[in-house]
Design a protein around this motif. Structure first.
Motif, short mmCIF file in Angstrom:
data_model
loop_
_atom_site.label_atom_id
_atom_site.label_comp_id
_atom_site.label_asym_id
_atom_site.label_seq_id
_atom_site.Cartn_x
_atom_site.Cartn_y
_atom_site.Cartn_z
N LEU A 212 64.97 65.08 21.35
CA LEU A 212 65.19 65.46 22.75
C LEU A 212 63.95 65.23 23.62
N ASN A 213 64.19 64.89 24.87
CA ASN A 213 63.12 64.96 25.86
C ASN A 213 62.74 66.42 26.07
N GLN A 214 61.49 66.66 26.40
CA GLN A 214 61.01 68.02 26.58
C GLN A 214 60.61 68.25 28.04
N TRP A 215 60.72 69.54 28.48
CA TRP A 215 60.43 69.86 29.88
C TRP A 215 59.54 71.09 30.02
N PHE A 265 58.54 72.30 33.79
CA PHE A 265 57.83 71.33 34.62
C PHE A 265 57.78 71.75 36.09
N GLY A 266 58.86 72.34 36.59
CA GLY A 266 58.89 72.76 38.00
C GLY A 266 57.90 73.86 38.29
N ASP A 267 57.88 74.91 37.46
CA ASP A 267 56.93 76.02 37.65
C ASP A 267 55.50 75.55 37.45
N VAL A 319 49.78 65.83 34.94
CA VAL A 319 51.09 66.04 35.56
C VAL A 319 51.48 64.84 36.42
N THR A 320 50.52 64.23 37.08
CA THR A 320 50.81 63.02 37.87
C THR A 320 51.33 61.91 36.98
N GLU A 321 50.69 61.73 35.83
CA GLU A 321 51.12 60.68 34.90
C GLU A 321 52.52 60.97 34.34
N MET A 322 52.77 62.23 34.01
CA MET A 322 54.10 62.57 33.48
C MET A 322 55.17 62.39 34.55
N SER A 323 54.85 62.73 35.79
CA SER A 323 55.81 62.54 36.88
C SER A 323 56.15 61.06 37.04
#
Length: 543
Positions: A212-215, A265-267, A319-323
């Protein structure tokens, strides 16, 4: 000091930063096979090694021709008498001041999560008759790592294993033989009312979680970028300074990461914004220097300011790279289907249509196509094999990197007939009721609704419902009642999603403390690589 390939340096690096070592007056760190020959008799050497025959020979050569004034030898596990004799005979210069066993034959990547970083991790899927030396070698290493954990905890456990897994049974039996027979006096610690529990299980019982992808932060970093020994390499991040290409993500060394490693990821984005705002405020106050007193305060707090600057830069870059990766791979759309396949009562027709629509997306990466088809195959293994064949053929028509037959390799290794646990919560009345309640209650975040099978396993242990027929005890060392300490070791590798489950369980403070361990820490790429290795070996055996 230790040969690099054995990674004893990694064991130290995950618990001590370079600055912490300097504070302890450790000025030089090198491997025992270092080519440097300069004599430094004014220094003392502290050597930390695994007690292998190869390392004993390295150490013998070192003390035969010593560079340092004193040698203090610490071994990460039980040292054989023959090894002590070899070192004693070699110490003609009498430079060895002490020899001790310091039980740390594992990487403590988090307070409740350890790994062994085993090479050739795929070997756990081999039948012992296929390659006996390789299977025995990986089995021995797991036994050594698990025994070191309990020596460090100063406890001797009751031992259980997954009945359907031959490698789990073998590891559990060999750990029991070591603890209760070969080295019994070493494990004869003060008895407590309730023995701890060691449960050895097989990764193949839950093949869904590593696909699974993780968040959540830590798991997401490992899935999209990769974490190795609590270090992250972000070379591909755009506009990244050289010093930011490799960064440390440690809950022990980074307070922001410790507070946010399990956040979604949102928080996480909102918390990083608050951290940036706080840093900017400090920056403005540092610019307002008008007196000598202001200057003195600035100098006093400058190291803290620099550290904060590095921390802000690190997390913003991450976080920029993951976005960027999430947008590029359209992972929000993919992940929603993954979650439906993994944990919702989605019908086969609807699932087939959703997966086929994604496979027709030309912008989708091969690894994402393959994971979706695998999740579909695991969920609907016993239904309509023709539709699965359509997916496999679709993969074959456009796959370069991955062999489409990998889907069938997964089913052969981890299909429903090979699994013990109730992976989809359909067999057991309690699991069906829980799934129904969860569906009625609703999920706050559709991307993090999945719970690994480990959640059910821990819940069963805490409530005394772990079935003896599925997870038998080794020997006559039974356990009645609820254990206060549990070590769960996953042969084939743990995941950061499962580590989060364990951390949440421990935070609930219900009287049971759980420690999670595994042969490696998996993400989907590593899990697929292990399956590829097994597929390749299977073809070679036929040829």
């Amino acid at each position: 000091m230790e040969p690099k390939r054995l990674r004893q340096v990694s064991i130290i690096s995950v618990v001590f930063s370079q600055s912490e070592l300097l504070q302890k007056e450790v000025f030089l760190v090198e491997t025992i096979e270092s080519a440097a020959k300069e004599s430094m008799t004014h220094l003392k050497a502290v050597c930390f090694l695994r007690p292998t025959s190869e390392n004993i020979q390295h150490m013998k050569r070192v003390i035969n021709n010593p560079r340092f004034g004193e040698y203090h030898l610490y071994f990460s596990n039980v040292l054989k008498n023959s090894h002590i004799q070899i070192l004693g005979d070699a110490d003609e210069h009498e430079v060895v001041q002490q020899v001790q066993e310091f039980y740390a034959d594992f990487l403590a990547i988090d307070p409740y999560h350890f790994t062994l970083n085993l090479p050739s991790n795929h070997v756990y899927m081999l039948p012992a008759v296929f390659d006996p030396p390789s299977v025995q070698q990986i089995c021995d290493r797991m036994v050594e790592g698990i025994s070191a954990v309990f020596l460090a905890l100063k406890r001797r456990p009751a031992i259980r294993y997954q009945r359907t897994s031959e490698i789990s049974r073998r590891v559990a039996n060999e750990v029991a033989r070591l603890m209760y027979e070969e080295e019994s006096p070493l494990f004869d610690f003060r008895r407590t009312e309730m023995s701890p529990l060691l449960l050895v299980i097989d990764r193949r019982d839950d093949p869904v979680t590593p696909l699974l992808n993780q968040w959540t932060y830590q798991a997401m970093v490992h899935e999209l970028i990769g974490i190795k020994d609590n270090k992250v390499n972000i070379k591909e991040a755009s506009k990244t300074d050289k010093e930011q290409q490799e960064v440390v993500l440690s809950s022990e060394q980074d307070s922001f990461f410790k507070a946010n490693m399990f956040e979604n990821f949102g928080d996480l984005g909102m918390n990083i914004k608050r951290m940036v705002d706080e840093f900017q405020q400090k920056g403005k106050s540092n610019q307002n220097i008008q007196t000598l007193e202001d200057m003195a305060k600035f100098v006093e707090h400058y190291p803290e300011y620099r550290k904060m600057h590095g921390n802000v830069s690190k997390h913003v870059t991450m976080v920029t790279e993951m976005s960027r990766i999430v947008d590029e791979r359209k992972l929000m759309s993919v992940s929603q289907i993954e979650q439906d396949l993994a944990c919702n009562n989605v019908g086969q027709a609807a699932a087939f249509e959703a997966v086929m629509n994604e496979l027709n997306n030309d912008n989708m990466l091969e690894i994402d196509r393959l994971r979706l088809v695998m999740l579909y195959a695991l969920r609907f293994e016993k239904e309509n094999p023709q539709q699965l064949e359509l997916f496999v053929n679709k993969l074959a028509s456009r796959s370069i990197m991955y062999k489409p037959g990998l889907v069938y390799t997964l089913l052969k290794q981890a299909g429903t007939d090979k699994r013990t646990g109730d992976l989809y919560g359909n067999r057991d009345l309690f699991n069906r009721a829980r799934n129904m309640a969860r569906g009625l209650k609703g999920i706050e975040n559709v991307y993090t609704q999945h719970q690994p099978l480990l959640y059910q396993t821990i819940e069963s242990i805490v409530k005394g419902r772990l079935r003896d027929i599925d997870y038998p005890f080794v020997g006559n060392h039974f356990q009645h009642g609820r254990p206060q300490d549990v070590v769960i070791f996953i042969v084939g590798g743990s995941t950061y999603e499962e580590a989060r489950t364990v951390a949440m369980q421990n935070a609930a403070n219900n009287g049971t403390r759980v420690i999670l361990g595994g042969s490696v820490v998996l993400n989907s790429a590593k899990f697929l690589a292990d399956l590829e290795d097994i597929q390749r070996l299977g073809r070679a055996s036929v040829i």
